[in-house]
Design a protein around this motif. Structure first.
Motif, PDB file in Angstrom:
ATOM      1  N   PHE A 127       0.855  -1.196   0.000  1.00  0.00           N
ATOM      2  CA  PHE A 127       0.000   0.000   0.000  1.00  0.00           C
ATOM      3  C   PHE A 127       0.887   1.241   0.000  1.00  0.00           C
ATOM      4  CE2 PHE A 127      -2.712  -3.340   1.373  1.00  0.00           C
ATOM      5  CZ  PHE A 127      -3.990  -2.983   0.982  1.00  0.00           C
ATOM      6  N   VAL A 141     -17.517  -0.243  -2.445  1.00  0.00           N
ATOM      7  CA  VAL A 141     -16.260  -0.981  -2.329  1.00  0.00           C
ATOM      8  C   VAL A 141     -16.524  -2.369  -1.742  1.00  0.00           C
ATOM      9  CG1 VAL A 141     -14.105  -1.062  -0.991  1.00  0.00           C
ATOM     10  CG2 VAL A 141     -14.759   1.028  -2.220  1.00  0.00           C
ATOM     11  N   GLN A 184      -6.935 -13.969  -3.695  1.00  0.00           N
ATOM     12  CA  GLN A 184      -6.345 -12.648  -3.505  1.00  0.00           C
ATOM     13  C   GLN A 184      -7.335 -11.641  -2.933  1.00  0.00           C
ATOM     14  OE1 GLN A 184      -4.987 -11.621  -7.383  1.00  0.00           O
ATOM     15  NE2 GLN A 184      -3.287 -13.066  -7.343  1.00  0.00           N
ATOM     16  N   VAL A 185      -8.588 -12.055  -2.844  1.00  0.00           N
ATOM     17  CA  VAL A 185      -9.623 -11.098  -2.459  1.00  0.00           C
ATOM     18  C   VAL A 185      -9.599 -10.825  -0.952  1.00  0.00           C
ATOM     19  CG1 VAL A 185     -12.125 -10.761  -2.362  1.00  0.00           C
ATOM     20  CG2 VAL A 185     -11.064 -11.707  -4.420  1.00  0.00           C
ATOM     21  N   TYR A 186      -9.758  -9.562  -0.584  1.00  0.00           N
ATOM     22  CA  TYR A 186      -9.899  -9.193   0.828  1.00  0.00           C
ATOM     23  C   TYR A 186     -11.320  -9.514   1.255  1.00  0.00           C
ATOM     24  CZ  TYR A 186      -5.375  -6.914   0.794  1.00  0.00           C
ATOM     25  OH  TYR A 186      -4.028  -6.670   0.723  1.00  0.00           O
ATOM     26  N   MET A 219     -13.985  -6.913  -0.509  1.00  0.00           N
ATOM     27  CA  MET A 219     -13.668  -5.662  -1.195  1.00  0.00           C
ATOM     28  C   MET A 219     -13.531  -5.970  -2.689  1.00  0.00           C
ATOM     29  SD  MET A 219     -10.924  -4.205   1.573  1.00  0.00           S
ATOM     30  CE  MET A 219     -10.672  -2.547   0.872  1.00  0.00           C
ATOM     31  N   ARG A 220     -14.035  -5.083  -3.531  1.00  0.00           N
ATOM     32  CA  ARG A 220     -14.005  -5.365  -4.973  1.00  0.00           C
ATOM     33  C   ARG A 220     -12.558  -5.528  -5.455  1.00  0.00           C
ATOM     34  NH1 ARG A 220     -16.124   0.610  -6.237  1.00  0.00           N
ATOM     35  NH2 ARG A 220     -14.185   1.718  -5.800  1.00  0.00           N
ATOM     36  N   LYS A 232     -10.526   2.828  -7.011  1.00  0.00           N
ATOM     37  CA  LYS A 232      -9.583   1.838  -6.496  1.00  0.00           C
ATOM     38  C   LYS A 232     -10.183   0.438  -6.423  1.00  0.00           C
ATOM     39  CE  LYS A 232      -6.764   4.805  -3.526  1.00  0.00           C
ATOM     40  NZ  LYS A 232      -6.527   5.202  -2.117  1.00  0.00           N
ATOM     41  N   TRP A 246      -8.785  -3.725  -4.918  1.00  0.00           N
ATOM     42  CA  TRP A 246      -7.823  -4.333  -3.993  1.00  0.00           C
ATOM     43  C   TRP A 246      -7.580  -5.793  -4.312  1.00  0.00           C
ATOM     44  CZ3 TRP A 246     -11.442  -0.749  -3.097  1.00  0.00           C
ATOM     45  CH2 TRP A 246     -11.023   0.456  -2.507  1.00  0.00           C
ATOM     46  N   GLY A 297      -4.879  -8.911  -2.821  1.00  0.00           N
ATOM     47  CA  GLY A 297      -3.771  -9.280  -1.926  1.00  0.00           C
ATOM     48  C   GLY A 297      -2.697 -10.056  -2.666  1.00  0.00           C
ATOM     49  N   ARG A 339      -1.161  -3.646  -3.822  1.00  0.00           N
ATOM     50  CA  ARG A 339      -2.380  -4.339  -3.401  1.00  0.00           C
ATOM     51  C   ARG A 339      -3.602  -3.430  -3.487  1.00  0.00           C
ATOM     52  NH1 ARG A 339       0.549  -7.859   1.445  1.00  0.00           N
ATOM     53  NH2 ARG A 339       1.276  -9.450  -0.017  1.00  0.00           N
ATOM     54  N   GLU A 340      -3.340  -2.149  -3.661  1.00  0.00           N
ATOM     55  CA  GLU A 340      -4.417  -1.163  -3.864  1.00  0.00           C
ATOM     56  C   GLU A 340      -4.038  -0.376  -5.097  1.00  0.00           C
ATOM     57  OE1 GLU A 340      -6.475   1.666  -0.775  1.00  0.00           O
ATOM     58  OE2 GLU A 340      -4.612   2.608  -1.399  1.00  0.00           O
TER      59      GLU A 340
END
Lengths: 436, 436
Positions: free
Chosen positions: B15, B49, B67-69, B81-82, B111, B113, B115, B124-125
């Motif tokens: 980040f 988001v 990878q998704v938050y 989070m998208r 934005k 996100w 991971g 990552r963002e």
């Protein structure tokens, strides 16, 4: 895709989509705000949406903390989504202290998240729009934030507003004078509820808390008159508050010199509740629409980044309540001109002339007319319906006849008038004139 | 705040903060992109988001999913989070199908996100900037997206770029012809690696997979020449691909009619890998800076929202790789003029004239000069240093003498020239001229 695998398209409670009209209004309002801020030399910054929970919440655990979206990331770090833009600003300033030059004028307009109760038009995702002057403790900066609030609100078309301000220090001195220092938090909280529960209820609750000394507090928050009259009265009521009163006097004299004092009133009942403010505090009301409450508030703080650095960093700043302000402007019909999308539609009636329609559109766009080529080869009625659906005000209607005679037919879809042009530049000037 | 309670101001791995210069460049580039998009009648939308994990990821669980938050919110809902703006667009279009009018031209620049592994400048963002024409299957829309890419890249100052395009359908027909349909995924994946691992390695791996038929694939991706020559060659190589080839021919004839064909090349090795594209696909390269890879890519899909609705929704769209593009423009020195903050500093030398300095600033701002009043009552040298730190190019220097003679001293801080003016309007015109 088999139907049994289909997923219902839906949103989380407290979250919203913005359809084009709404998204465009928000975008344009933000552009205008940023223009005002830029004209004062303010600069943008950006910070991540996700940060270490410890960085955002500190080591404690207050009431707000429960609303924070907090979780373990892929590396098992304890992370949170930001819930305001002030804490990230504090962290940012501490972390980049030596890369910034102070006074540091920054703005930041982005989304924040709070898992709040969703009643009464409160959302869990909303935009904060903050601007601050960091690293300066002068009345000049206090004044500049007030002037900027006025400039920015006018720039976005708010036509009637009142900025009311106060100085926390005056009330603090009064509390000292009355030996009420230990009740500061409760008293601030009560005064802050004035708008919600009314003067009598506040008086009752104060009396329960501090007995006879309530009278002096009520006398203080009741002070009325012109700004100068209020200051004279306060000098009598709180003689120890010489310093904060003189600060307010400096701000006032700048407002007077600029001939904008009318927009600003000293209001001794403004405290901004339990916020971290230490100097002037302010709120902005719409006299025509009092039910919207304050649309722009803020104040001065003496130690922004104490959680992250030993350097005391004072500052002053404000935040605009964008959603509320947009709702109010909408109610007053002041946003009607902010319409997204094309201003002119090219009716691509005849597939034979596909390239010609594109050339017409290209010329118009280059002259500043927002232009959309509608799909090819439909019936005339379809085009009119489509343009109406999209609220497009002008159309160019050309088929084989027009192309062979090299004329362009322009139709104003609002007054239904048609005119013909040989020259596209001339046509685009007419459109632009009718639009503005 | 006691020091032992202090928290180190720091960011999560992957980040970034954006300091003012960077944040301003990004903001201005986005403003210009949106201007281009608006001129074509595109409209903004916004989506949250956070969404239900099921809505973003479907019921399956692919590679991206890891990878998704993703977490449980306060109401124990499974939320994420998208990770892109395409899935939210699909959900949005399905959910608001009856509120939108098609073809729906939308942009969305926000934005997202992921991971991901943070090596090699991956964050990552990051910001996605997408634009699509949804609900239309015509070659006119394919062309419009290509034209818009060119217009937008020129608008933000990219001076040398090549848009390369292809049609997925041609390769698909070739595979059918070679009876290689069941290897489609592997073959696409290999061709997509051409840029990374080179032609010979791709050839070797293809041979391992499909033996002698590799030759025909290599012959296909090797086709070269002018756009028309390539099309003739493809007609010979893949006679069954009549429909996709004729689509490419239509697009090409529009590019020719607009006299912009030079920027566009058919490139048979462009496939966009495993993405969901079904029609034309395209990438944009910078011939001077090939190491940045593609800075704008996309294509046509025939079923955007199949996960959420039975209505088949075709479309075509592109995404600009904003970070990469900004890095490239920076390397070429094309962003030097995008400088945030004030253009002119008022040196507030004498506290006696506090209001006068503010009035000067107000007049200059209203004439369009970004103006900052520096703090009051410092030494002359301090002001020069401060203005230099902030890269401010002009200063107004006024003390008692100047105010009594009613002249304003303007200093160009770059060439060190000083001039005097009686009239602030005249002064501001000089500043504006020297700035632009």
């Amino acid at each position: 895709m088999r139907i049994e695998n289909m997923i219902q398209p839906r949103l989380l409670k407290g979250f919203r989509d913005a359809l084009p009209n709404e998204a465009y209004v928000r975008e344009q309002i933000i552009v205008r705000l940023k223009q005002s801020l830029s004209s004062f030399g303010f600069v943008p910054i950006d910070t991540p949406v996700l940060e270490y929970t410890e960085v955002l919440l500190g080591k404690g655990g207050g009431e707000t903390d429960k609303q924070v979206y907090r979780f373990q990331d892929h590396g098992n770090r304890d992370v949170s989504m930001r819930f305001d833009l002030t804490v990230p600003l504090a962290r940012f300033v501490a972390q980049h202290e030596h890369e910034l030059s102070f006074p540091f004028r920054r703005y930041h307009m982005e989304k924040v998240w709070r898992g709040e109760n969703t009643q009464k038009g409160r959302y869990r995702e909303f935009i904060q729009s903050d601007f601050d002057i960091v690293g300066d403790d002068s009345s000049q900066s206090d004044f500049e934030i007030l002037l900027l609030m006025k400039t920015a609100l006018e720039e976005i078309g708010v036509d009637n507003f009142s900025i009311q301000f106060n100085h926390r220090g005056i009330l603090n001195e009064l509390l000292k004078q009355l030996e009420l220092g230990q009740y500061e938090v409760e008293i601030l909280r009560l005064i802050d509820k004035l708008g919600k529960i009314g003067r009598e209820k506040v008086k009752d609750e104060l009396t329960e808390l501090i007995g006879a000394r309530t009278e002096a507090i009520i006398q203080f928050i009741d002070v009325e008159g012109t700004n100068l009259e209020i200051l004279s009265e306060l000098e009598k009521l709180v003689p120890q508050a010489e310093e904060p009163i003189s600060r307010v006097r400096s701000i006032l004299s700048l407002l007077q010199a600029m001939d904008i004092e009318d927009t600003f009133s000293i209001n001794t009942s403004i405290t901004r509740g339990l916020d971290y403010y230490t100097g002037i505090v302010f709120e902005t009301f719409l006299p025509d629409l009092p039910e919207y409450g304050s649309v722009c508030s803020g104040g001065r703080y003496n130690n922004l980044a104490g959680l992250y650095t030993k350097t005391p960093i004072p500052g002053v700043g404000a935040a605009i309540g964008l959603d509320r302000l947009i709702a109010a402007l909408n109610e007053k019909g002041l946003l009607k001109d902010l319409k997204p999308g094309a201003e002119l539609a090219v009716f691509a009636l005849d597939p034979e002339y596909a390239a010609e329609y594109q050339k017409i559109a290209d010329t118009l766009r280059k002259s500043g007319v927002k232009t959309e080529v509608l799909p090819m080869g439909k019936k005339m009625q379809w085009y009119f319906k489509q343009a109406e659906k999209k609220s497009i005000s002008h159309a160019i209607i050309c088929g084989a006849n027009e192309f062979s005679s090299q004329t362009y037919q322009l139709k104003n879809l609002i007054n239904r008038e048609t005119s013909e042009y040989k020259d596209l530049q001339e046509l685009s000037q007419v459109v632009l004139q009718e639009l503005r």
